[in-house]
Design a protein around this motif. Structure first.
Motif, PDB file in Angstrom:
ATOM      1  N   ASP A 191     -18.610 -24.984  37.242  1.00 21.17           N
ATOM      2  CA  ASP A 191     -18.404 -24.854  38.689  1.00 21.17           C
ATOM      3  C   ASP A 191     -19.437 -25.690  39.436  1.00 21.17           C
ATOM      4  OD1 ASP A 191     -16.273 -22.899  38.592  1.00 21.17           O
ATOM      5  OD2 ASP A 191     -17.797 -21.426  38.011  1.00 21.17           O
ATOM      6  N   ILE A 192     -18.984 -26.319  40.524  1.00 24.71           N
ATOM      7  CA  ILE A 192     -19.901 -27.121  41.327  1.00 24.71           C
ATOM      8  C   ILE A 192     -19.437 -27.111  42.772  1.00 24.71           C
ATOM      9  CG2 ILE A 192     -18.628 -29.274  40.881  1.00 24.71           C
ATOM     10  CD1 ILE A 192     -21.361 -30.728  40.929  1.00 24.71           C
ATOM     11  N   GLU A 193     -20.388 -27.186  43.703  1.00 22.72           N
ATOM     12  CA  GLU A 193     -20.079 -27.259  45.122  1.00 22.72           C
ATOM     13  C   GLU A 193     -20.523 -28.607  45.663  1.00 22.72           C
ATOM     14  OE1 GLU A 193     -21.924 -23.966  47.104  1.00 22.72           O
ATOM     15  OE2 GLU A 193     -20.100 -22.743  46.937  1.00 22.72           O
ATOM     16  N   SER A 194     -19.866 -29.036  46.738  1.00 23.79           N
ATOM     17  CA  SER A 194     -20.256 -30.284  47.390  1.00 23.79           C
ATOM     18  C   SER A 194     -21.431 -30.033  48.324  1.00 23.79           C
ATOM     19  CB  SER A 194     -19.074 -30.844  48.183  1.00 23.79           C
ATOM     20  OG  SER A 194     -18.859 -30.071  49.353  1.00 23.79           O
ATOM     21  N   ALA A 195     -21.962 -31.103  48.852  1.00 25.37           N
ATOM     22  CA  ALA A 195     -22.969 -30.993  49.905  1.00 25.37           C
ATOM     23  C   ALA A 195     -22.320 -30.405  51.157  1.00 25.37           C
ATOM     24  CB  ALA A 195     -23.561 -32.364  50.200  1.00 25.37           C
ATOM     25  N   GLY A 247     -20.760 -28.952  58.641  1.00 20.33           N
ATOM     26  CA  GLY A 247     -20.393 -27.548  58.554  1.00 20.33           C
ATOM     27  C   GLY A 247     -19.325 -27.241  57.520  1.00 20.33           C
ATOM     28  N   GLN A 248     -18.981 -28.202  56.671  1.00 19.83           N
ATOM     29  CA  GLN A 248     -17.945 -27.994  55.668  1.00 19.83           C
ATOM     30  C   GLN A 248     -18.482 -28.294  54.274  1.00 19.83           C
ATOM     31  OE1 GLN A 248     -13.968 -29.547  56.472  1.00 19.83           O
ATOM     32  NE2 GLN A 248     -14.632 -30.134  58.516  1.00 19.83           N
ATOM     33  N   ARG A 249     -17.926 -27.624  53.284  1.00 18.25           N
ATOM     34  CA  ARG A 249     -18.189 -27.952  51.889  1.00 18.25           C
ATOM     35  C   ARG A 249     -16.969 -27.541  51.079  1.00 18.25           C
ATOM     36  NH1 ARG A 249     -22.835 -26.556  49.795  1.00 18.25           N
ATOM     37  NH2 ARG A 249     -23.900 -25.464  51.512  1.00 18.25           N
ATOM     38  N   PHE A 250     -16.835 -28.097  49.861  1.00 22.12           N
ATOM     39  CA  PHE A 250     -15.761 -27.660  48.989  1.00 22.12           C
ATOM     40  C   PHE A 250     -16.344 -27.326  47.630  1.00 22.12           C
ATOM     41  CE2 PHE A 250     -16.027 -31.992  47.476  1.00 22.12           C
ATOM     42  CZ  PHE A 250     -15.556 -31.951  46.168  1.00 22.12           C
ATOM     43  N   SER A 251     -15.678 -26.440  46.911  1.00 24.04           N
ATOM     44  CA  SER A 251     -16.102 -26.060  45.569  1.00 24.04           C
ATOM     45  C   SER A 251     -15.027 -26.478  44.577  1.00 24.04           C
ATOM     46  CB  SER A 251     -16.340 -24.556  45.476  1.00 24.04           C
ATOM     47  OG  SER A 251     -15.165 -23.846  45.805  1.00 24.04           O
ATOM     48  N   TYR A 252     -15.450 -26.733  43.343  1.00 26.46           N
ATOM     49  CA  TYR A 252     -14.515 -27.184  42.313  1.00 26.46           C
ATOM     50  C   TYR A 252     -14.859 -26.511  40.997  1.00 26.46           C
ATOM     51  CZ  TYR A 252     -11.812 -30.143  39.192  1.00 26.46           C
ATOM     52  OH  TYR A 252     -10.922 -30.585  38.247  1.00 26.46           O
ATOM     53  N   SER A 253     -13.820 -26.130  40.249  1.00 25.90           N
ATOM     54  CA  SER A 253     -13.988 -25.541  38.924  1.00 25.90           C
ATOM     55  C   SER A 253     -13.321 -26.437  37.889  1.00 25.90           C
ATOM     56  CB  SER A 253     -13.358 -24.136  38.860  1.00 25.90           C
ATOM     57  OG  SER A 253     -14.044 -23.244  39.706  1.00 25.90           O
ATOM     58  N   LEU A 254     -14.109 -26.977  36.971  1.00 30.92           N
ATOM     59  CA  LEU A 254     -13.576 -27.732  35.841  1.00 30.92           C
ATOM     60  C   LEU A 254     -13.235 -26.720  34.760  1.00 30.92           C
ATOM     61  CD1 LEU A 254     -13.042 -30.576  34.626  1.00 30.92           C
ATOM     62  CD2 LEU A 254     -15.342 -30.429  33.637  1.00 30.92           C
ATOM     63  N   LYS A 255     -11.943 -26.464  34.574  1.00 29.37           N
ATOM     64  CA  LYS A 255     -11.489 -25.415  33.674  1.00 29.37           C
ATOM     65  C   LYS A 255     -10.911 -26.007  32.393  1.00 29.37           C
ATOM     66  CE  LYS A 255     -10.297 -22.455  37.609  1.00 29.37           C
ATOM     67  NZ  LYS A 255      -9.206 -21.748  38.312  1.00 29.37           N
ATOM     68  N   PRO A 256     -10.812 -25.194  31.337  1.00 35.56           N
ATOM     69  CA  PRO A 256     -10.221 -25.677  30.080  1.00 35.56           C
ATOM     70  C   PRO A 256      -8.800 -26.196  30.300  1.00 35.56           C
ATOM     71  CG  PRO A 256     -11.331 -23.587  29.725  1.00 35.56           C
ATOM     72  CD  PRO A 256     -11.325 -23.816  31.205  1.00 35.56           C
ATOM     73  N   ARG A 257      -8.479 -27.283  29.599  1.00 33.81           N
ATOM     74  CA  ARG A 257      -7.146 -27.889  29.683  1.00 33.81           C
ATOM     75  C   ARG A 257      -6.535 -27.908  28.289  1.00 33.81           C
ATOM     76  NH1 ARG A 257      -8.334 -33.545  31.975  1.00 33.81           N
ATOM     77  NH2 ARG A 257     -10.299 -33.162  30.899  1.00 33.81           N
ATOM     78  N   LEU A 258      -5.407 -27.256  28.129  1.00 40.00           N
ATOM     79  CA  LEU A 258      -4.713 -27.178  26.848  1.00 40.00           C
ATOM     80  C   LEU A 258      -3.436 -28.008  26.923  1.00 40.00           C
ATOM     81  CD1 LEU A 258      -5.051 -23.364  26.061  1.00 40.00           C
ATOM     82  CD2 LEU A 258      -6.549 -25.235  25.349  1.00 40.00           C
ATOM     83  N   THR A 259      -3.198 -28.810  25.882  1.00 47.45           N
ATOM     84  CA  THR A 259      -2.016 -29.669  25.837  1.00 47.45           C
ATOM     85  C   THR A 259      -1.354 -29.551  24.480  1.00 47.45           C
ATOM     86  OG1 THR A 259      -3.091 -31.242  27.338  1.00 47.45           O
ATOM     87  CG2 THR A 259      -1.139 -32.006  26.171  1.00 47.45           C
ATOM     88  N   LEU A 260      -0.047 -29.343  24.478  1.00 53.83           N
ATOM     89  CA  LEU A 260       0.751 -29.265  23.258  1.00 53.83           C
ATOM     90  C   LEU A 260       1.656 -30.490  23.201  1.00 53.83           C
ATOM     91  CD1 LEU A 260       1.740 -27.609  20.769  1.00 53.83           C
ATOM     92  CD2 LEU A 260       3.453 -26.582  22.308  1.00 53.83           C
ATOM     93  N   GLY A 261       1.628 -31.202  22.068  1.00 51.85           N
ATOM     94  CA  GLY A 261       2.404 -32.430  21.972  1.00 51.85           C
ATOM     95  C   GLY A 261       3.030 -32.632  20.612  1.00 51.85           C
ATOM     96  N   GLY A 262       4.042 -33.448  20.586  1.00 53.12           N
ATOM     97  CA  GLY A 262       4.698 -33.831  19.349  1.00 53.12           C
ATOM     98  C   GLY A 262       4.944 -35.323  19.344  1.00 53.12           C
ATOM     99  N   ALA A 263       4.993 -35.923  18.142  1.00 52.55           N
ATOM    100  CA  ALA A 263       5.196 -37.364  18.042  1.00 52.55           C
ATOM    101  C   ALA A 263       5.966 -37.705  16.772  1.00 52.55           C
ATOM    102  CB  ALA A 263       3.859 -38.104  18.065  1.00 52.55           C
ATOM    103  N   TYR A 264       6.695 -38.809  16.851  1.00 50.93           N
ATOM    104  CA  TYR A 264       7.397 -39.378  15.695  1.00 50.93           C
ATOM    105  C   TYR A 264       6.988 -40.835  15.583  1.00 50.93           C
ATOM    106  CZ  TYR A 264      11.134 -41.392  12.869  1.00 50.93           C
ATOM    107  OH  TYR A 264      11.831 -42.077  11.904  1.00 50.93           O
ATOM    108  N   ASP A 265       6.627 -41.282  14.380  1.00 49.27           N
ATOM    109  CA  ASP A 265       6.175 -42.660  14.181  1.00 49.27           C
ATOM    110  C   ASP A 265       6.567 -43.114  12.776  1.00 49.27           C
ATOM    111  OD1 ASP A 265       4.919 -45.100  14.038  1.00 49.27           O
ATOM    112  OD2 ASP A 265       2.980 -44.389  14.731  1.00 49.27           O
TER     113      ASP A 265
END
Length: 395
Positions: free
Chosen positions: A275-279, A283-301
């Motif tokens: 988690d991180i907040e901006s400066a 009179g304004q600021r924003f906050s951001y959460s870098l959360k886990p990212r899960l990806t399911l994939g398939g491939a043929y080669d």
């Protein structure tokens, strides 16, 4: 005189900004890399794929992979250009009323107010990604050193009603250099430096199971800049008062299962939430959460034809002034001519509907399967454009 308005910084966003795409081959195939990336690009998509290599592969260098992407869904750049022309014309009439008749002046004021009003809430955004890697695949323990940068930016114009609340009679006293309307730039960057380790097991069935892990040092940066539209100056961007940063450790994991020409894969990136907040700016600021990212994939080669499909299992929060999320479904296709040249096509769709559908395409040149030059381009609605370039060597 021509004002900077939001033109200068927003132009840079449109030209120098781009989903996960440190590898141009993957970007040309819709960005689908969780089951499809090469062993050299594995640290950026799925660390398990470092164990997916040919017997002739001893070491690989990716120097570098670069992707850029920009979107102007509201045609904001054209609106800014139009408003600046009107603003300059009114300033000239204010200094010398003989430059226009009363009717022309009233018409110009009406056009100026309409142009300013139409920009309210309009945005321009984009992304930039950069990746570097050195990989040593091995049947025992594959290893790779990698560095990456992912940056997302958004610009927005906010119109103040007081700038619209005046009549032609008040033209002589109107201050065109100090409007209350403002423009903002909001950005987030994530820099990673890490090691990837992977191992593959040959099963009795003839299939292969691969597991990979990427511990990494991580640094997050936020950026928030705001100024009124006539004092929005790119020379102020490097001021530290608009930036915040945070350091930490994170982890990527990957799993892949190979059955003949088919591969199923699961990747998890940034498994430790950050988690991180901006400066605090105006009179304004924003906050951001870098959360886990899960990806399911398939491939043929099968050597000359590669096809892949993947879906993100989690939603990703965007560093956005619109409070948006995205969740991509991606697909790609590659035709390989004797490992000397490749043609690629791809598509991606946002299941959340925050982003428009994107079509991708690209080519690869790989003489002697040693030097690899990959190029990719993408396009979508609302002036969405992107490009990627990767130069790599495999020995």
């Amino acid at each position: 005189m021509k004002r900077t308005l939001a033109l200068c910084p927003l132009s840079l966003l449109a030209l120098s900004l781009g989903a996960q795409a440190q590898d141009a081959r993957v970007q040309a195939m819709g960005g689908a890399g969780s089951a499809n990336a090469s062993y050299l690009a594995a640290p950026f998509y799925n660390p398990a794929l470092l164990s997916n290599f040919d017997e002739s592969d001893d070491i690989g260098l990716l120097l570098p992979g670069l992707a850029i992407r920009g979107r102007d869904e509201d045609n904001l750049q054209d609106q800014i250009d139009h408003f600046q022309d009107l603003n300059d014309a009114l300033s000239a009439i204010q200094q010398d009323p003989s430059n226009a008749t009363q009717a022309q002046t009233e018409q110009l004021i009406s056009q100026w107010q309409d142009a300013l009003r139409q920009m309210n809430g309009d945005t321009l955004d984009g992304e930039l990604e950069l990746g570097l890697a050195v990989a040593i695949p091995s049947r025992t323990l594959g290893m790779a050193l990698f560095a990456s940068l992912r940056a997302q930016f958004q610009g927005r114009v906010n119109i103040d009603g007081d700038d619209l609340d005046w009549t032609p009679v008040e033209l002589p006293n109107q201050d065109f250099d100090n409007l209350q309307s403002n423009a903002q730039i909001l950005g987030l960057a994530v820099a990673d430096l890490g090691l990837t380790f992977s191992h593959g097991w040959d099963l009795a069935s003839g299939d292969r199971l691969m597991l990979g892990v990427s511990p990494k040092a991580q640094r997050l940066y936020t950026y928030l800049y705001q100024a009124d539209v006539n004092n929005f100056d790119e020379d102020d961007w490097d001021n530290s008062q608009y930036r915040e940063e945070k350091s930490g450790l994170n982890l990527d994991l990957g799993l892949a299962y190979q059955h003949g020409d088919w591969r199923l894969a699961l990747s998890g990136r940034d498994l430790f939430k950050q988690d991180i907040e901006s400066a605090l700016v105006a009179g304004q600021r924003f906050s951001y959460s870098l959360k886990p990212r899960l990806t399911l994939g398939g491939a043929y080669d099968n050597g000359w034809l590669a096809a892949t499909l993947e879906t993100e299992l989690t939603k990703t929060e965007l560093p956005s002034l619109k409070d948006e999320q995205q969740q991509w479904l991606r697909a790609g296709l590659e035709l390989d001519a004797f490992q000397w040249a490749q043609l690629r096509l791809g598509y991606r769709h946002d299941l959340e509907g925050s982003q428009d559908d994107v079509l991708t395409a690209g080519i690869g040149i790989s003489p002697f399967d040693t030097l690899h030059l990959d190029l990719a381009a993408e396009t979508g609605k609302d002036d969405h454009l992107g490009a990627a370039l990767t130069l790599s060597f495999t020995f």
